[in-house]
Design an enzyme around this catalytic site. Structure first.
Site, mmCIF file in Angstrom:
data_model
loop_
_atom_site.group_PDB
_atom_site.id
_atom_site.type_symbol
_atom_site.label_atom_id
_atom_site.label_comp_id
_atom_site.label_asym_id
_atom_site.label_seq_id
_atom_site.Cartn_x
_atom_site.Cartn_y
_atom_site.Cartn_z
ATOM 1 N N LYS A 124 0.014 17.613 43.338
ATOM 2 C CA LYS A 124 -0.970 18.700 43.475
ATOM 3 C C LYS A 124 -0.441 19.967 42.808
ATOM 4 O O LYS A 124 0.629 20.463 43.137
ATOM 5 C CB LYS A 124 -1.249 18.958 44.951
ATOM 6 N N ASP A 163 -4.016 29.474 45.730
ATOM 7 C CA ASP A 163 -5.098 28.990 46.591
ATOM 8 C C ASP A 163 -5.516 30.087 47.564
ATOM 9 O O ASP A 163 -4.841 30.342 48.553
ATOM 10 C CB ASP A 163 -4.661 27.748 47.365
ATOM 11 N N LYS A 183 -8.838 32.157 53.103
ATOM 12 C CA LYS A 183 -7.700 32.151 54.010
ATOM 13 C C LYS A 183 -7.469 33.548 54.578
ATOM 14 O O LYS A 183 -7.864 34.544 53.955
ATOM 15 C CB LYS A 183 -6.428 31.731 53.260
ATOM 16 N N ASP A 221 1.483 26.489 46.227
ATOM 17 C CA ASP A 221 0.619 25.340 46.512
ATOM 18 C C ASP A 221 0.678 24.308 45.390
ATOM 19 O O ASP A 221 -0.115 23.378 45.363
ATOM 20 C CB ASP A 221 -0.826 25.813 46.733
ATOM 21 N N ASP A 245 -11.502 25.243 51.195
ATOM 22 C CA ASP A 245 -10.056 25.324 51.331
ATOM 23 C C ASP A 245 -9.422 23.943 51.451
ATOM 24 O O ASP A 245 -8.216 23.823 51.575
ATOM 25 C CB ASP A 245 -9.674 26.197 52.531
ATOM 26 N N GLU A 275 -9.268 21.822 49.007
ATOM 27 C CA GLU A 275 -9.438 21.582 47.572
ATOM 28 C C GLU A 275 -8.384 20.671 46.978
ATOM 29 O O GLU A 275 -8.604 20.017 45.953
ATOM 30 C CB GLU A 275 -9.453 22.922 46.819
ATOM 31 N N ARG A 321 -7.091 17.865 48.003
ATOM 32 C CA ARG A 321 -7.462 16.450 48.011
ATOM 33 C C ARG A 321 -8.509 16.141 46.940
ATOM 34 O O ARG A 321 -8.586 15.013 46.461
ATOM 35 C CB ARG A 321 -7.950 16.055 49.401
#
Length: 470
Positions: free
Chosen positions: A232, A237, A244, A255, A314, A316, A318
């Site tokens: 990933k 993010d 968030k 991230d 949030d 995202e 996956r």
């Protein structure tokens, strides 16, 4: 700097409790031989204890790190380390820790710290031929350098490591030195043309557009087995429209720790000339808020053809992993898949910052090999169970699948979302949301911030797959 041999200038001998008793008797001191305890006897001799390591395996990585730090402070030009009492099984972790202490952390200060003076460290290990000892040392050096590289990637500010820049730095990182790693990048137009709707919809929210980097190491000509490492790569993010909390966004520059891990792991694999075929597939995006951002209730078509209902922007990571895994299977002919991601806050609540959460669809095969490989280095993880009722949690009434489960089992349902795109290939999912960084370091070789987790496990897995004619 680290060599095989002896020197008369200064000698460090590793001792256990029994030897420490004799030393105490002679010196009338309080040296007990505990792990990393040290005692300078005179201007040519010191002792370091090896008893009672803080962890059966990781304690030796800590011992190597602490020893290197101790040696640096001695202020002598050459030091001999007599490691005879350290078991061969513990040498890999010892040398990994030793070399980690010699690596330099990258910062962004106007004046970088000055490089310390050079010091030769000679290794004396009477139980192995020099060639075998040199191999352990070389492996430790390569792993340490790549763990530190992963840490440095993760520590980079998001304005200096946005998607296309990350892709450029990856190319620079793996190029040269005759490693034989092939590099390819797909830019947004190619992503859209291929129909990678999930990767594009997340990355299109930013002015820094998405890309997909593919690294190929072909170490086993003629083999049809391909290990895909999918990391990933979310450079920032914000959570998108499911924003968030402000206090949480700072750490989201990291991230992309999964991406950093697979890039560093494939370089370590290639550096060691391991005889297997490996692909690193890295989807790289920023998840921001704009007039192009996706929103809850959207239905997006993935590269696999499955449709996905968006419940939370949030969730995202996956999404981009799903398209990347489909690409690994369809375009790179992956036969075995490991994805690694800072995926869920739920795994941090469950396992903290020292244990990685694992899911797998091949518990008695691929995962068994992963578990053995990880255990060799003492890396900590927990295989999480799942059942039909968990899979039902991500069923959508509107699309084929939804990107968020019920309020329970967040780590499991996130992993099961990714599993839905693996086409039943042997698969392992590593959720490193907790272990990718440390707030309060547990071992001395760690520091506050990025850990580089995943590099050692992925390298060790690749190495252990070879005897199985992978």
């Amino acid at each position: 700097m680290v060599k095989i041999g002896t020197t008369e200038e200064f000698k460090v001998v590793f001792v256990d409790k029994e030897m420490a008793k004799s030393i105490n008797h002679k010196l009338k001191g309080k040296f007990e031989g505990k792990a990393s305890e040290n005692l300078v006897v005179n201007d040519s001799l010191a002792y370091v204890g090896i008893d009672e390591p803080s962890d059966e395996k990781l304690g030796y990585r800590e011992l190597g790190f602490n020893t290197a730090k101790f040696v640096k402070k001695l202020g002598v030009a050459a030091v001999e380390l007599d490691l005879t009492l350290i078991k061969e099984d513990d040498l890999p972790n010892f040398f990994l820790g030793l070399y980690l202490a010699l690596c330099v952390k990258k910062t962004y200060k106007s004046e970088e710290p000055k490089e310390e003076g050079k010091q030769d460290i000679f290794i004396n290990y009477k139980l192995l031929p020099d060639a075998e000892l040199a191999d352990y040392m070389e492996e430790g050096r390569i792993l340490a350098e790549n763990v530190m590289a992963a840490r440095n990637f993760v520590n980079a500010p998001s304005n200096l490591l946005y998607p296309e820049e990350f892709a450029r730095q990856i190319k620079s990182f793996v190029s040269g030195a005759g490693l034989g790693i092939e590099y390819k990048v797909l830019h947004q137009k190619e992503i859209v043309d291929k129909g990678m709707g999930l990767l594009n919809i997340v990355g299109d929210s930013s002015k820094n557009k998405p890309c997909l980097v593919v690294l190929s190491y072909n170490g086993a000509a003629g083999s049809d087995k391909v290990l895909a490492l999918v990391g990933k790569g979310v450079c920032m993010d914000t959570g998108g429209y499911c924003l968030k909390p402000g206090s949480s966004i700072y750490d989201m520059k990291g991230d992309m720790a999964g991406a950093a891990a697979v890039v560093s792991a494939i370089k370590a694999i290639a550096s060691r000339r391991l005889r297997l075929n490996v692909k690193a597939v890295i989807p790289i995006v920023e998840n921001r808020i704009s007039d192009a951002s996706f929103v809850p209730s959207d239905v997006i078509t993935s590269y696999s053809g499955k449709t996905v209902e968006i419940l939370n922007t949030d969730a995202e990571g996956r999404l981009i992993l799903a398209d990347a895994i489909s690409y690994a299977i369809k375009d790179e002919k992956a036969t075995h898949i490991v994805d690694i991601a800072t995926l869920t806050g739920a795994v941090v609540s469950m396992l903290g910052q020292t244990v990685t959460g694992i899911l797998s669809n091949d518990e008695n095969g691929f995962y068994k090999t992963f578990n053995e490989a990880s255990t060799r280095y003492g890396e900590r993880h927990l295989l999480l169970p799942y059942y039909k009722e968990h899979e039902k949690m991500i069923e959508s009434e509107l699309a084929d699948i939804k990107n968020l489960g019920d309020k329970f089992c967040g780590t499991i349902t996130a992993g099961l979302f990714i599993k839905a795109f693996t086409e039943d290939k042997p698969w392992i999912h590593m959720d490193i949301a907790g272990t990718s960084k440390m707030d309060s370091p547990v071992f001395s070789y760690e520091e506050k911030g990025p850990t580089g987790t995943g590099v050692v496990q992925l390298y060790s897995l690749a190495k252990l797959l070879i005897p199985f004619h992978f």
